[in-house]
Design a protein around this motif. Structure first.
Motif, PDB file in Angstrom:
ATOM      1  N   ASP A  50       0.856  -1.188   0.000  1.00 32.20           N
ATOM      2  CA  ASP A  50       0.000   0.000   0.000  1.00 32.20           C
ATOM      3  C   ASP A  50       0.891   1.237   0.000  1.00 32.20           C
ATOM      4  OD1 ASP A  50      -1.545   2.225   0.680  1.00 32.20           O
ATOM      5  OD2 ASP A  50      -2.844   1.097   2.021  1.00 32.20           O
ATOM      6  N   PRO A  51       0.905   2.034  -1.086  1.00 34.76           N
ATOM      7  CA  PRO A  51       1.824   3.184  -1.153  1.00 34.76           C
ATOM      8  C   PRO A  51       1.582   4.222  -0.065  1.00 34.76           C
ATOM      9  CG  PRO A  51       0.240   3.242  -2.962  1.00 34.76           C
ATOM     10  CD  PRO A  51       0.102   1.907  -2.309  1.00 34.76           C
ATOM     11  N   PHE A  52       0.329   4.396   0.359  1.00 36.62           N
ATOM     12  CA  PHE A  52       0.025   5.373   1.407  1.00 36.62           C
ATOM     13  C   PHE A  52       0.527   4.884   2.762  1.00 36.62           C
ATOM     14  CE2 PHE A  52      -2.924   6.487  -1.936  1.00 36.62           C
ATOM     15  CZ  PHE A  52      -2.953   7.877  -1.882  1.00 36.62           C
ATOM     16  N   ASP A 228      -9.484  -0.378  -6.959  1.00 36.80           N
ATOM     17  CA  ASP A 228      -8.908   0.230  -5.773  1.00 36.80           C
ATOM     18  C   ASP A 228      -7.580   0.910  -6.082  1.00 36.80           C
ATOM     19  OD1 ASP A 228     -10.995  -0.748  -4.218  1.00 36.80           O
ATOM     20  OD2 ASP A 228     -10.005  -2.690  -4.054  1.00 36.80           O
ATOM     21  N   PHE A 229      -7.459   1.418  -7.277  1.00 34.94           N
ATOM     22  CA  PHE A 229      -6.244   2.077  -7.743  1.00 34.94           C
ATOM     23  C   PHE A 229      -5.758   3.102  -6.720  1.00 34.94           C
ATOM     24  CE2 PHE A 229      -3.786   4.957 -10.301  1.00 34.94           C
ATOM     25  CZ  PHE A 229      -3.211   4.150 -11.255  1.00 34.94           C
ATOM     26  N   PRO A 293      -7.026   1.507   6.358  1.00 34.92           N
ATOM     27  CA  PRO A 293      -6.348   2.061   5.177  1.00 34.92           C
ATOM     28  C   PRO A 293      -6.673   3.524   4.907  1.00 34.92           C
ATOM     29  CG  PRO A 293      -7.124  -0.143   4.702  1.00 34.92           C
ATOM     30  CD  PRO A 293      -7.666   0.203   6.059  1.00 34.92           C
ATOM     31  N   ALA A 294      -7.909   3.946   5.169  1.00 35.80           N
ATOM     32  CA  ALA A 294      -8.304   5.317   4.861  1.00 35.80           C
ATOM     33  C   ALA A 294      -7.578   6.344   5.716  1.00 35.80           C
ATOM     34  CB  ALA A 294      -9.818   5.472   5.063  1.00 35.80           C
ATOM     35  N   ARG A 297      -4.036   8.650   4.210  1.00 35.55           N
ATOM     36  CA  ARG A 297      -4.079   9.511   3.035  1.00 35.55           C
ATOM     37  C   ARG A 297      -3.232  10.763   3.197  1.00 35.55           C
ATOM     38  NH1 ARG A 297      -5.801   6.749  -1.418  1.00 35.55           N
ATOM     39  NH2 ARG A 297      -6.791   4.893  -0.514  1.00 35.55           N
ATOM     40  N   ASP A 298      -2.784  11.053   4.416  1.00 35.21           N
ATOM     41  CA  ASP A 298      -1.912  12.217   4.641  1.00 35.21           C
ATOM     42  C   ASP A 298      -0.651  11.751   5.372  1.00 35.21           C
ATOM     43  OD1 ASP A 298      -3.456  11.624   6.915  1.00 35.21           O
ATOM     44  OD2 ASP A 298      -3.188  13.635   7.732  1.00 35.21           O
ATOM     45  N   PRO A 299       0.290  11.123   4.655  1.00 33.64           N
ATOM     46  CA  PRO A 299       1.490  10.577   5.293  1.00 33.64           C
ATOM     47  C   PRO A 299       2.284  11.598   6.096  1.00 33.64           C
ATOM     48  CG  PRO A 299       1.313   9.798   3.028  1.00 33.64           C
ATOM     49  CD  PRO A 299       0.265  10.859   3.202  1.00 33.64           C
ATOM     50  N   ALA A 300       2.203  12.888   5.740  1.00 34.07           N
ATOM     51  CA  ALA A 300       2.981  13.910   6.452  1.00 34.07           C
ATOM     52  C   ALA A 300       2.613  13.962   7.923  1.00 34.07           C
ATOM     53  CB  ALA A 300       2.756  15.274   5.807  1.00 34.07           C
TER      54      ALA A 300
END
Length: 403
Positions: A50-52, A228-229, A293-294, A297-300
């Motif tokens: 999962d990239p996020f 789920d792209f 997973p949701a 969305r803001d890795p910072a």
């Protein structure tokens, strides 16, 4: 198998200093151990695909939250700490950057010999995933890193990264062996990046005839697997800005850990005697382990656990980092002895804050939070690649209101 997503990142150079790399290895292993204990081997592979989540994982470990270096550093630290324990954990990491990527086939054959897995199939999967991202999809990125992660049950993930010299960006590609029916017919769950015009994508269904001479694999009919792209494009700016984070999530975290620790925190033996600053880091680590997973969305936002090696959003607080590692490791040790209370406490910490978000409306300036962290950095052994954080000669007054 499916391509589970990509991340497009600013290209950064430089090495991770030993004082951080050691801690990344230790914290990374601890987080993986808890995930294995609570969710199993395939969940570890799913998270890495999962990239996020991967970006959030790197940020919570003190790496620069948005740079390409997260990929190399995180995978290198994990390989270093996990492989000596692979027999016990059931997870193996192969490959790496540059010449180490070429060792992947040999490493996989050795693992297959130890575990009874089909080594030839694993090698084929490794080569094809690289071939697809480097040749079948010509998007301007040349692969220079390839990591193949496999469990002793035969499931696997791939994390690989390519470089585009012309615009100084890197693109990370994620794969997961779950649910994919074809390597060459729409295998990607998602590829994300800036639109730069037409690209050659030989994995598109319309390119069936063109693929025949490129990949030695027959075409198989597959269902739509790109629903789920996953797309992650990170900005060029190094500093953390309000637009980079979910202020409601960050504000709730700061308020609950710094200003209004609820009674049920007091009930957790794990947290007794732990200061607000360590509690803040533990809460973010807890979310990396247990969050849905949701929430990635803001890795910072996860850089507010242990800062970043270049000082963004603030220097890495080594005493806090070490205390966080110590608490998690003690929880793991207790769990192995049949007492999982401490690990359950870490999970409870995340759920308490997630529940509080529902009725919380923070109102604060993120720049004030960052400035406060920087002014207090010397208290927590703050360190960057440029040196130790120094005590400010004349501290600036900071007004921080979170609600």
């Amino acid at each position: 198998m499916k391509h589970s997503g990509t991340a497009t990142l600013p290209l950064h150079y430089g090495k991770v200093p030993p004082w951080l790399y050691e801690r990344m290895s230790t914290l990374g292993l601890s987080i993986v151990e808890v995930i294995l204990s609570d969710y199993g081997k395939n969940e570890v592979l799913k998270r890495l695909a999962d990239p996020f989540w991967f970006q959030s994982f790197g940020a919570v470990m003190g790496m620069d939250w948005h740079s390409s270096g997260i990929t190399t550093s995180v995978m290198g630290a994990l390989k270093r700490s996990i492989n000596p324990n692979s027999k016990e954990l059931g997870i193996y990491i192969c490959g790496g950057k540059g010449r180490f990527s070429k060792e992947t086939p040999n490493e996989l054959l050795v693992i297959a010999d130890k575990t009874g897995l089909n080594g030839n199939e694993l090698v084929r999967a490794s080569k094809l995933s690289a071939k697809v991202d480097n040749t079948a999809i010509q998007d301007g990125y040349q692969l220079y890193l390839h990591n193949f992660i496999v469990s002793d049950e035969g499931n696997w993930s791939v994390v690989q990264q390519g470089m585009n010299d012309s615009d100084r960006t890197a693109r990370r590609y994620h794969w997961h062996s779950e649910s994919m029916q074809s390597f060459v017919d729409k295998p990607h769950k998602g590829i994300q990046g800036i639109n730069r015009g037409n690209i050659l994508n030989l994995t598109d269904s319309a390119a069936h005839e063109n693929r025949k001479g490129i990949l030695e694999i027959s075409h198989t009919n597959s269902e739509k697997i790109m629903q789920d792209f996953a797309n992650l494009i990170l900005p060029n700016h190094h500093d953390v800005r309000a637009s980079d984070v979910d202020l409601k999530k960050l504000g709730t975290l700061l308020y609950m850990t710094r200003e209004n620790q609820p009674e049920n925190f007091e009930e957790l033996l794990l947290l007794k005697g732990v200061g607000p600053r360590t509690l803040q880091s533990l809460a973010l680590v807890s979310e990396v382990i247990h969050g849905a997973p949701a929430r990635f969305r803001d890795p910072a936002r996860f850089s507010f656990a242990h800062g970043g090696k270049d000082g963004h959003p603030f220097p890495v607080p080594l005493t806090v980092y070490d205390e966080t590692i110590g608490i998690i490791q003690k929880g793991i040790e207790k769990s192995k002895l049949g007492n999982s209370d401490k690990l359950q406490s870490i999970n409870k910490l995340h759920t308490i804050i997630a529940e509080a978000e529902k009725n919380f409306t923070p109102d604060f300036d993120i720049n004030n939070v960052i400035e406060e962290e920087r002014q207090n950095s010397w208290r927590f052994g703050g360190k960057t690649v440029f040196g130790d954080a120094e005590k400010p000669s004349s501290p600036k007054p900071i007004q921080l209101s979170l609600f």
